[in-house]
Design a protein around this motif. Structure first.
Motif, PDB file in Angstrom:
ATOM      1  N   ASP A  64      12.496  -6.527  32.921  1.00  0.00           N
ATOM      2  CA  ASP A  64      13.476  -5.451  33.064  1.00  0.00           C
ATOM      3  C   ASP A  64      13.343  -4.445  31.933  1.00  0.00           C
ATOM      4  N   ALA A  65      13.163  -4.958  30.716  1.00  0.00           N
ATOM      5  CA  ALA A  65      13.058  -4.050  29.575  1.00  0.00           C
ATOM      6  C   ALA A  65      11.852  -3.133  29.754  1.00  0.00           C
ATOM      7  N   CYS A  66      10.750  -3.712  30.218  1.00  0.00           N
ATOM      8  CA  CYS A  66       9.532  -2.949  30.440  1.00  0.00           C
ATOM      9  C   CYS A  66       9.752  -1.881  31.493  1.00  0.00           C
ATOM     10  N   GLU A  67      10.419  -2.294  32.569  1.00  0.00           N
ATOM     11  CA  GLU A  67      10.666  -1.359  33.656  1.00  0.00           C
ATOM     12  C   GLU A  67      11.513  -0.197  33.146  1.00  0.00           C
ATOM     13  N   GLY A  68      12.540  -0.529  32.367  1.00  0.00           N
ATOM     14  CA  GLY A  68      13.393   0.503  31.791  1.00  0.00           C
ATOM     15  C   GLY A  68      12.597   1.440  30.908  1.00  0.00           C
ATOM     16  N   ASP A  69      11.739   0.864  30.066  1.00  0.00           N
ATOM     17  CA  ASP A  69      10.912   1.686  29.176  1.00  0.00           C
ATOM     18  C   ASP A  69      10.057   2.650  29.987  1.00  0.00           C
ATOM     19  N   LEU A  70       9.475   2.105  31.042  1.00  0.00           N
ATOM     20  CA  LEU A  70       8.579   2.907  31.872  1.00  0.00           C
ATOM     21  C   LEU A  70       9.344   4.096  32.457  1.00  0.00           C
ATOM     22  N   TYR A  79      10.871 -10.283  29.953  1.00  0.00           N
ATOM     23  CA  TYR A  79      10.987  -8.897  29.501  1.00  0.00           C
ATOM     24  C   TYR A  79      10.607  -7.895  30.581  1.00  0.00           C
ATOM     25  N   GLY A  90       0.007  -1.807  31.970  1.00  0.00           N
ATOM     26  CA  GLY A  90       1.001  -2.652  31.327  1.00  0.00           C
ATOM     27  C   GLY A  90       1.104  -3.996  32.018  1.00  0.00           C
TER      28      GLY A  90
END
Lengths: 910, 110
Positions: free
Chosen positions: A27-33, A25, A61
């Motif tokens: 990439d998803a975290c990076e996107g969220d950030l 996850y 995070g």
């Protein structure tokens, strides 16, 4: 809206941090950030606050995610047995086993070579320790900030006026106007610091407090643990509501922690104040490093800090308070700024007589550490200090890397064998890194323990400053995270290279009999490079400490121009103590007579301040024939008011005319005595005695010239200084100086006793002795010299250990060669020379590079030095010699061992 | 308790956030939802592993959205509440309610 943020716009450090998260996850975290940063954070915060948010969120995070990852790793084994149906998709039992296996293996290896392990842990521990200790100071002063609720929505409201020094203070009426901006601010508060004396039966104590608006505790979100904050009604009528909130420390200390303290009274400056609340632990007011004892409503200002300046709560011209406001939720900073500026424009129009310029600038509280002006001075110094201890860490890490390289080389055969048997390189690297990480964590733990110890020492130490400094240096979460990040970062950085190096898949040559002599190649060069680095860096540190030590010695030898080694002095405020100025002068004369009559006191005098004090007072002078600078009414010069006997007591010789005498009173002709530097600047080659100049709207006649003294700092060039008679220029803050026959502390006790007897309600501002007073001046130089000496010493020690390691390792590799040489008839002396020579070559390289670096670096500290140039030859020659001596010693020990090799054993060791 | 583990507090918060957000439940919105409603700061690093655990238990499902130009080109990992998740939430609530029964709001403690 600007361009959407791309992945590559993320700082590299953040991308690296996110690597701690599992691929699953990440990439998803990076996107969220990115999304949250772009959509919500940037529009609502300042640039810096947004950056802080980004780094904080990313590191938190990543660390939290990493923690979960580790947790999952170690619990997934039991996971199958607790009846959960699902299988862990990525991290299987096998992985868990591998981690446990790596840990066991690493532990076994570390225990197997305790010497290496100990040196590595202690090296790292020293490096991490000094860094953590210093960081905890930086954290307390610059990072932590006041303990208030949701600091992110607080803003500083600074006034901008025509004042030369933009401190940003406002007047109380300005504050009340800003408080009306309720559509952009949720609440506004103002505060200003005061000193008062707490009168008790056995004398009085100084308390430090803040005069605040009634909204203070509410706006800051600080809830008293006992009682309450202030009611709006308590800050409405001047002088009507004598109430205070006390700090936790004050409550526990001076009030004995009485749980029924609310409702009790305190006597401050002679008046009775009811305690209505106790502030929570950790809340010490608005300034880092200063601990407030009490808070009182601003309407009590005439009682608590009049200083002849009554009624300031309604004077717009009297700017002395700082304003903080809490932004209303959803109101962007820009809107609040516009509203504030509009208000300032209205005020400027309504009160044109106050100032020609007024604006309120809003700065997010999180963007300010102490105060913008202080930050500007402090941040570079803090950065420099951190850089110095960072260098120590670098040396420590270099040791670690060097040892790891050596061990890696020793294991080459094992590694090659495992690679040949099909082990993946990544797996081996991971195994080696596990070992390094364990070392790093252990080193970090030692470092934190060391830092804790250092910090305890530091807190006990009270710098000789006029206000009590109280830094909360406890190792809080930020400090721990810092230590953890530093140790793991160091371990990672310096473990990776050796791990990669020793798992290079050059299987064939290694597996062949080359095991002994072959290892010296690349690994050897790398290690030599590391030693060269260490020597260079420690040389820079040592040169720095040498320069500061020399500068300190020079500063101690400076003649300040006055002599009173055993003098003691006490400062007090006469208006707050209840004296009109005229009364105060009479009382002052009586007091001096009394002190002089005490047996053992030789001389006594008074002045409004001492030379080399932190405070500074300038006065404008109109001097015939000298144009004042553009826009000013006169030439601003340092000025001091002194009583009769002052020049005598401090042994400042009169060069021409006379000094200040008892006959210079308020009724006699205004006179002035000037310093030599002032005479030289304005009347070169002439005797200025008899000249008339103007100051404070009246003519004054110069009656004497005295020798120069240091005025502001020990290092300054002679500075013009004007002495006025105290009785002709009195400001209510006065210092009485006494010189006795005994040592200074004894004289101070006499002085204190006499003062207390004379008037127990005198508001004492400070008491000190001349040695202490001069100590304040040398304090920064002492601290710098101490810190650099400790860092330099540690650096050399670590570098010596590193050199010892490299040389002795080299010896062990060359046992065979030495054996051959000895059996061919070489004598032990030449073997020692050979080995030491090899080691010293590295040192000389390092020293040469270090000298070059030091030449470049010490330029930057030139302005902090006194009496020694940044290229001081003694330091630049002495330090390399010292280093060379230490290095020779470090190389000699293994060299001697080499010379004792028994040729037969050595040759057989093949 | 019949062999199955009950929902932790954090798990409940996240599941409730997913339920409230409906089709719009992913890292950013969930974080902000929990923060806005409870004042509790939630780290992204805690959301995903917890959601992964909940997914393994079959309480939620997840899918990746189509990447757009925003978010640095990263797709969203969106979550949807499964019937089992809803049941688990209801069970958790009824358990707490049962323990509260008989107390008027705000009359305990102080």
């Amino acid at each position: 809206m600007s361009e959407p943020i791309q992945r590559r716009d993320l700082p590299r450090g953040i991308r690296l941090l996110l690597r701690l998260l599992p691929q699953e996850y990440r990439d998803a975290c990076e996107g969220d950030l990115i999304e949250e940063y772009e959509r919500y954070v940037i529009p609502s915060r300042s640039r810096r606050a947004a950056k802080v948010w980004l780094w904080r969120s990313a590191s938190k995070g990543a660390l939290v995610g990493f923690g979960y990852r580790l947790y999952d790793l170690f619990t997934s084994e039991s996971g199958t047995s607790d009846g959960r149906g699902g299988r862990h998709p990525r991290m299987g039992v096998g992985q868990m086993d591998i981690v446990a296996q790596d840990l066991r293996y690493a532990l076994r290896r570390l225990v197997a070579s305790p010497g290496f392990t100990l040196v590595a842990i202690v090296s790292l521990g020293l490096g991490v320790g000094v860094n953590t200790a210093l960081f905890s100071v930086v954290n307390a002063v610059l990072v932590r900030g006041p303990q208030v609720a949701d600091p992110g929505s607080l803003v500083e409201v600074y006034s901008e006026t025509t004042e030369e020094l933009q401190i940003g203070v406002s007047s109380w009426p300005d504050f009340r106007d800003v408080a009306t901006l309720t559509d952009v601010f949720d609440g506004v508060t103002a505060y200003e610091m005061f000193f008062a004396s707490q009168n008790q039966e056995d004398g009085s104590d100084l308390v430090l407090g803040e005069l605040v608006s009634a909204s203070f505790f509410k706006v800051l979100g600080v809830t008293p643990v006992l009682g309450r904050g202030f009611l709006p009604s308590e800050d409405e009528v001047p002088g009507r509501d004598p109430v205070v909130v006390v700090s936790q420390a004050f409550w526990k200390g001076r009030l004995g922690g009485d749980p029924g303290v609310v409702g009790r009274t305190l006597r401050l400056n002679g008046g009775l104040y009811t305690i209505v609340g106790v502030a929570p632990e950790g809340f010490t007011g608005m300034w880092p490093a200063l601990s407030m004892d009490v808070w009182a409503p601003s309407m009590m200002m005439d009682q608590l800090m009049a200083f002849g300046n009554e009624g300031r709560y309604e004077r717009r011209g009297s700017q002395s308070v700082f304003i903080k406001a809490r932004l209303r939720a959803g109101v962007p900073l820009a809107r609040a700024q516009a509203a504030s500026s509009a208000l300032a424009a209205r005020l400027l129009e309504a009160y044109p007589e106050v100032d020609e310029r007024l604006d309120f600038t809003l700065t997010p509280t999180l963007d300010v550490s102490v105060h913008p002006l202080v930050d500007k001075a402090l941040v570079p110094v803090a950065g420099m200090l951190m850089a110095v201890v960072g260098l120590v860490l670098l040396i420590a890490c270099t040791n670690l890397a060097s040892f790891l390289l050596a061990r890696g080389a020793d294991r080459k055969k094992e590694v090659a064998l495992r690679l040949a048997l099909g082990a993946r390189r990544g797996r081996l690297v991971r195994q080696l890194l596990t070992e390094t990480m364990l070392l790093a964590l252990a080193g970090g733990a030692v470092g934190v323990a060391l830092a804790d110890w250092t910090v305890r020492l530091l807190t006990r130490f009270q710098p000789p400053l006029p206000v009590p400094i109280s830094l909360d240096l406890s190792l809080d979460r930020t400090v721990f995270l810092f230590a953890l990040a530093v140790s793991l970062g160091a371990g990672m950085l310096f473990g990776l290279l050796p791990a990669l190096q020793s798992t290079k898949p050059d299987i064939a040559p290694t597996l062949k009999a080359e095991s002994h002599r072959g290892g010296a190649g690349r690994t050897g060069r790398l290690r030599s490079g590391l030693v060269v680095t260490q020597v260079a860096v420690s040389l820079v540190l040592l040169v720095g400490s040498g320069l500061f030590l020399r500068s300190l010695i020079a500063a101690q030898a400076i003649d300040p121009g006055f002599q009173a080694p055993e003098a003691a002095m006490i400062s007090f405020e006469t208006r707050t103590s209840g004296y009109e100025d005229a009364e105060a002068l009479v009382a002052l004369r009586q007091l001096q007579e009394r002190v002089a009559a005490v047996p053992g006191v030789d001389a006594v005098a008074a002045a409004d301040r001492l030379p080399l004090s932190a405070s500074l007072s300038l006065e404008d002078f109109q001097i015939p024939g000298h144009e004042p600078p553009e826009g000013r009414e006169g030439i601003a010069l340092d000025a001091v008011s002194v009583g009769a006997g002052y020049l005598d007591l401090l042994q400042i010789p009169i060069l021409s005319g006379r000094g200040i005498e008892a006959s210079d009173t308020g009724g006699s002709e205004p006179v002035l005595v000037i310093s030599q530097a002032m005479a030289r600047r304005f009347w070169p080659g002439e005797d200025p005695v008899g000249q008339v100049i103007r100051t404070r709207g009246r003519d004054v006649r110069i009656v004497g010239v005295v020798r120069d003294t240091k005025v502001r700092t020990l290092g300054e060039a002679p500075r013009p200084l004007a002495y006025s008679p105290l009785e002709q220029n009195y400001h209510s803050l006065v210092t009485v100086i006494a010189r006795g026959q005994g040592p200074a502390p004894e004289t101070l006790a006499i002085l204190r006793g006499t003062l207390n007897e004379f008037d127990p309600n005198l508001v004492i501002m400070s008491e000190t002795t001349m040695p202490e007073h001069l100590g304040v001046m040398l304090f920064p130089a002492r601290m710098a010299a101490l810190l650099l000496a400790v860092s330099g010493g540690l650096g050399v020690l670590l570098a010596a250990v590193g050199l010892y390691g490299v040389v002795s390792y080299g010896v062990s590799r060359r046992t065979h060669e030495v054996g051959v040489r000895m059996s061919l008839g070489a004598d032990p002396g030449s073997v020692v020379g050979l080995v030491i020579g090899g080691g010293l070559r590295l040192v000389i390289w390092g020293a040469a590079i270090g000298l070059g670096l030091a030449f470049a670096v010490t330029r930057a500290v030139e302005r902090f030095l006194y009496g020694v140039s940044a290229t001081d030859p003694l330091t630049f020659l002495g330090v390399p010699l010292l280093l060379l001596a230490v290095a020779t010693l470090a190389a000699y020990v293994p060299a001697r061992r080499a010379s004792r090799v028994d040729p037969v054993t050595a040759l057989r060791s093949e | 308790m019949s062999g199955r583990k009950n929902l932790g507090e954090f798990e409940q918060l996240l599941l409730l956030a997913v339920m409230r957000l409906g089709d719009d439940a992913y890292g950013v919105t969930m974080r902000r939802e929990v923060e806005a409603r409870t004042g509790r700061e939630v780290s992204l690093g805690a959301i995903y592993p917890t959601m992964a655990r909940l997914e393994r238990k079959g309480l939620v499902s997840s899918f990746a959205s189509e990447p757009t130009g925003e978010r640095g080109g990263r797709s969203r990992r969106c979550f949807r509440l499964e019937p089992a998740g809803r049941r688990a939430l209801e069970e958790a609530r009824s358990m707490v309610d049962a323990m509260w029964k008989g107390f008027e709001e705000g009359k305990v403690g102080t």
